[in-house]
Scaffold this active site. Structure first.
Site, mmCIF file in Angstrom:
data_model
loop_
_atom_site.group_PDB
_atom_site.id
_atom_site.type_symbol
_atom_site.label_atom_id
_atom_site.label_comp_id
_atom_site.label_asym_id
_atom_site.label_seq_id
_atom_site.Cartn_x
_atom_site.Cartn_y
_atom_site.Cartn_z
ATOM 1 N N ASP A 1 -85.197 -14.201 -25.976
ATOM 2 C CA ASP A 1 -85.240 -15.604 -26.422
ATOM 3 C C ASP A 1 -85.871 -15.524 -27.819
ATOM 4 O OD1 ASP A 1 -84.855 -18.523 -25.195
ATOM 5 O OD2 ASP A 1 -86.695 -18.601 -26.367
ATOM 6 N N LYS B 1 -88.479 -18.205 -16.651
ATOM 7 C CA LYS B 1 -88.689 -18.005 -18.083
ATOM 8 C C LYS B 1 -90.059 -17.386 -18.278
ATOM 9 C CE LYS B 1 -86.586 -18.917 -22.035
ATOM 10 N NZ LYS B 1 -85.145 -19.090 -22.301
HETATM 11 P P1 NDP Z 1 -84.480 -15.927 -32.749
HETATM 12 O O1 NDP Z 1 -85.875 -15.492 -32.638
HETATM 13 O O2 NDP Z 1 -83.411 -14.910 -32.923
HETATM 14 O O3 NDP Z 1 -84.308 -16.997 -33.927
HETATM 15 C C1 NDP Z 1 -85.072 -18.170 -33.922
HETATM 16 C C2 NDP Z 1 -84.750 -18.951 -35.166
HETATM 17 O O4 NDP Z 1 -85.284 -20.256 -35.035
HETATM 18 C C3 NDP Z 1 -85.355 -18.364 -36.430
HETATM 19 O O5 NDP Z 1 -84.547 -18.666 -37.509
HETATM 20 C C4 NDP Z 1 -86.685 -19.089 -36.517
HETATM 21 O O6 NDP Z 1 -87.224 -19.160 -37.822
HETATM 22 C C5 NDP Z 1 -86.289 -20.474 -36.044
HETATM 23 N N1 NDP Z 1 -87.453 -21.127 -35.447
HETATM 24 C C6 NDP Z 1 -88.182 -20.696 -34.397
HETATM 25 N N2 NDP Z 1 -89.205 -21.525 -34.157
HETATM 26 C C7 NDP Z 1 -89.122 -22.485 -35.101
HETATM 27 C C8 NDP Z 1 -89.890 -23.625 -35.365
HETATM 28 N N3 NDP Z 1 -90.969 -23.933 -34.624
HETATM 29 N N4 NDP Z 1 -89.496 -24.410 -36.401
HETATM 30 C C9 NDP Z 1 -88.404 -24.089 -37.141
HETATM 31 N N5 NDP Z 1 -87.639 -23.010 -36.927
HETATM 32 C C10 NDP Z 1 -87.992 -22.227 -35.919
HETATM 33 O O7 NDP Z 1 -84.200 -16.800 -31.425
HETATM 34 P P2 NDP Z 1 -82.804 -17.192 -30.753
HETATM 35 O O8 NDP Z 1 -81.756 -17.369 -31.776
HETATM 36 O O9 NDP Z 1 -82.573 -16.251 -29.630
HETATM 37 O O10 NDP Z 1 -83.169 -18.605 -30.086
HETATM 38 C C11 NDP Z 1 -82.952 -19.839 -30.758
HETATM 39 C C12 NDP Z 1 -82.895 -20.955 -29.740
HETATM 40 O O11 NDP Z 1 -81.819 -20.711 -28.823
HETATM 41 C C13 NDP Z 1 -84.137 -21.127 -28.861
HETATM 42 O O12 NDP Z 1 -84.289 -22.498 -28.540
HETATM 43 C C14 NDP Z 1 -83.760 -20.368 -27.592
HETATM 44 O O13 NDP Z 1 -84.499 -20.825 -26.478
HETATM 45 C C15 NDP Z 1 -82.295 -20.743 -27.485
HETATM 46 N N6 NDP Z 1 -81.456 -19.885 -26.668
HETATM 47 C C16 NDP Z 1 -81.383 -18.531 -26.893
HETATM 48 C C17 NDP Z 1 -80.544 -17.752 -26.135
HETATM 49 C C18 NDP Z 1 -80.356 -16.301 -26.406
HETATM 50 O O14 NDP Z 1 -79.515 -15.679 -25.740
HETATM 51 N N7 NDP Z 1 -81.064 -15.691 -27.349
HETATM 52 C C19 NDP Z 1 -79.762 -18.319 -25.024
HETATM 53 C C20 NDP Z 1 -79.848 -19.761 -24.924
HETATM 54 C C21 NDP Z 1 -80.680 -20.486 -25.711
HETATM 55 P P3 NDP Z 1 -88.600 -18.383 -38.174
HETATM 56 O O15 NDP Z 1 -88.206 -16.939 -38.316
HETATM 57 O O16 NDP Z 1 -89.053 -18.997 -39.452
HETATM 58 O O17 NDP Z 1 -89.551 -18.602 -37.044
HETATM 59 O O1 2IT Z 2 -82.357 -19.741 -22.791
HETATM 60 C C1 2IT Z 2 -81.607 -18.852 -22.354
HETATM 61 O O2 2IT Z 2 -80.650 -19.101 -21.619
HETATM 62 C C2 2IT Z 2 -81.879 -17.464 -22.752
HETATM 63 N N1 2IT Z 2 -82.801 -17.233 -23.522
HETATM 64 C C3 2IT Z 2 -81.047 -16.341 -22.198
HETATM 65 C C4 2IT Z 2 -81.502 -15.971 -20.815
HETATM 66 C C5 2IT Z 2 -80.859 -14.741 -20.226
HETATM 67 O O3 2IT Z 2 -81.339 -14.347 -19.158
HETATM 68 O O4 2IT Z 2 -79.910 -14.189 -20.783
#
Ligand code: NDP
Ligand code: 2IT
Length: 457
Positions: A177, A137
């Site tokens: 992420d 990561k």
């Molecule tokens: P994005 O940046 O697309 O969206 C993040 C969202 O979460 C936004 O709405 C943001 O709001 C909110 N957020 C972030 N930090 C905070 C905080 N401290 N408190 C409250 N709200 C918060 O990210 P993703 O959708 O890609 O990721 C979301 C989660 O999913 C994370 O935990 C990530 O690790 C996990 N994840 C992502 C994957 C992927 O493929 N993208 C795969 C597996 C897991 P704001 O704009 O106000 O910050």
């Molecule tokens: O938390 C996760 O699994 C991710 N942000 C996606 C990682 C990836 O390599 O697609």
């Protein structure tokens, strides 16, 4: 390290507690890493008891130590011509099963401990996909909110100027992420290509569809989490169709969780950002949400303003106050605490599945376990994102482009397989219905066996 497992009689329990104490001592100031490690370590005693060769080889002691940790300066110029300095990270945690694989997070809260918790989780998650990807990561404390495209590009170029020397399609393959989506992956890929003079499409995933990206990667994490939820409900003789759902967050994972849940007949009432949440009695209008978040990069308060009477914006409160059957935390770590869990349980929640990484605190997980709520841990439930990244790497290696239907079909098969593996492993080790134990043990066994076979690495 001073942890020993020489006393074999009943020591494995004490061994994992001692190992955690040692981990806390050796990694000061990293509470998220301590939490993620404890959540895994405390479930592994049954497998260590059943397989003393793993304790003898000190697999766990090796697993909690990253293979490599990289930290670097990222200087860049903002639009006013002022020098900005951020910190970049890449933690290459474990490569026993394949090249390091895991996302990059750009958020002001990013520090080494957060990257280590995410990298540690990623080892087990990636093992559960059944594909050949190791765990890593990275990210930066750069905050993209309010930054222009040109600033984001200059930041990404500077970040990749240092990081590129550690990457490669057979070495380390980042993706998105929090704060890193298609725009950022584009700038990062462009700079990697420019520096290396190679079209190495497998070095990053989440690419645009015209230049090596996979269909269904954008949707994969959210879709996968909903498919996992469906499997958990099916196991209990229930169906998602007609259920009320709360989603937190409004980014990539949240949006595509809402899309799939709605497609399967659920009524999704909520989404949120760090400012507050929206509750929409008619169900979230996905086109409006996508327009505001994906196109305009706006806030969800604007959703409520533009949606009309059915939607209310509630600043600063917990989205988990809304009564629902299913909760899909999809924002960030520790966003669903013990109090929120009690509210959800008293409102009759049936299933909670983690789209985000570690969004549920240990106290909240205990509340769900006690109440018999189906609980899908992130390292199983959100593995569809990285699983589809591995499918993107496969397409890149073969110079192929699959259809959406084929890719989504493979994603669905991966999610079913993860569900069944976790379910069966939990039963086999005496914790029926406990997907946390099942995911940790099954992921651990696959990595541990590979490490054992590959010698003292
Ligand atoms: P994005 O940046 O697309 O969206 C993040 C969202 O979460 C936004 O709405 C943001 O709001 C909110 N957020 C972030 N930090 C905070 C905080 N401290 N408190 C409250 N709200 C918060 O990210 P993703 O959708 O890609 O990721 C979301 C989660 O999913 C994370 O935990 C990530 O690790 C996990 N994840 C992502 C994957 C992927 O493929 N993208 C795969 C597996 C897991 P704001 O704009 O106000 O910050
Ligand atoms: O938390 C996760 O699994 C991710 N942000 C996606 C990682 C990836 O390599 O697609």
């Amino acid at each position: 390290m001073t942890v020993h497992t020489e006393d074999k009689a009943g020591v494995h329990g004490a061994g994992s507690a001692a190992l955690h104490a040692e981990l806390v001592r050796r990694n000061p100031g990293e509470p998220e890493f301590h939490q993620a490690a404890l959540e895994v370590l405390e479930t592994l005693d049954p497998v260590l008891d059943a397989r003393p060769e793993l304790a003898d080889a000190r697999i766990l002691e090796r697993l909690v130590e990253p293979e490599r940790q990289i930290m670097f300066r990222v200087p860049w110029l903002d639009d006013r011509g002022r020098v900005q300095v951020n910190r970049g990270f890449r933690v290459e945690f474990n490569s026993a099963l394949g090249p390091y694989k895991g996302g990059l997070r750009f958020h002001s809260s990013v520090n080494l401990g957060i990257v280590k918790f995410l990298g540690f989780e990623q080892i087990f998650k990636n093992a559960l996909t059944g594909l050949n990807i190791g765990g890593g990561k990275g990210g930066s404390d750069f905050d993209p909110h309010g930054r222009s495209d040109a600033e984001v590009m200059r930041f990404c170029q500077s970040f990749m100027t240092e990081l590129h020397r550690h990457l490669g399609e057979h070495t380390d393959v980042p993706a998105g992420d929090i704060g890193v989506g298609g725009r950022e992956i584009g700038y990062l890929f462009g700079q990697y290509r420019r520096i290396t003079n190679r079209w190495e499409s497998g070095v990053l995933t989440g690419k645009g569809l015209d230049w090596g990206g996979s269909r269904a990667r954008t949707e994969a994490t959210g879709y996968g989490n909903v498919l996992f939820t469906v499997e958990m409900l099916r196991q209990r003789g229930e169906d998602l169709d007609g259920l009320q759902v709360a989603v937190s967050g409004s980014g990539n994972v949240a949006i595509y969780s809402i899309e799939k849940a709605q497609a399967l007949g659920a009524n999704v009432l909520t989404c949120s950002d760090s400012g507050g949440y929206v509750v929409d009695e008619k169900g979230i209008d996905l086109e409006l949400l996508k327009q505001i978040k994906e196109v305009e990069r706006g806030r969800i308060s604007e959703y409520a303003e533009r949606r009309g009477a059915s939607a209310t914006y509630v600043p600063g409160e917990s989205v988990w106050d809304v009564p629902v059957d299913v909760a899909l935390p999809s924002a960030t770590q520790n966003e669903l605490d013990e109090d929120a869990a009690r509210v959800l349980v008293s409102n009759g929640v049936k299933a909670v599945s983690e789209g985000a990484n570690m969004p549920t605190t240990p106290g909240a997980i205990a509340v769900f376990r006690e109440a018999g709520v189906a609980f899908g841990p992130g390292k199983a439930a959100n593995a569809g994102g990285v699983g589809t990244s591995a499918l993107e790497m496969r397409q890149n290696a073969a110079r192929e482009t699959w259809t959406f239907e084929r890719t989504e079909g493979e994603l669905a098969a991966i999610m079913r397989n993860i569900h069944d593996t976790c379910f069966e492993t939990a039963e086999r080790f005496g914790h029926p219905g406990d997907y946390v134990a099942g995911a940790n043990i099954a992921g651990f066994e696959r990595v541990a066996d590979a490490m054992l076979a590959q010698g003292l690495i």
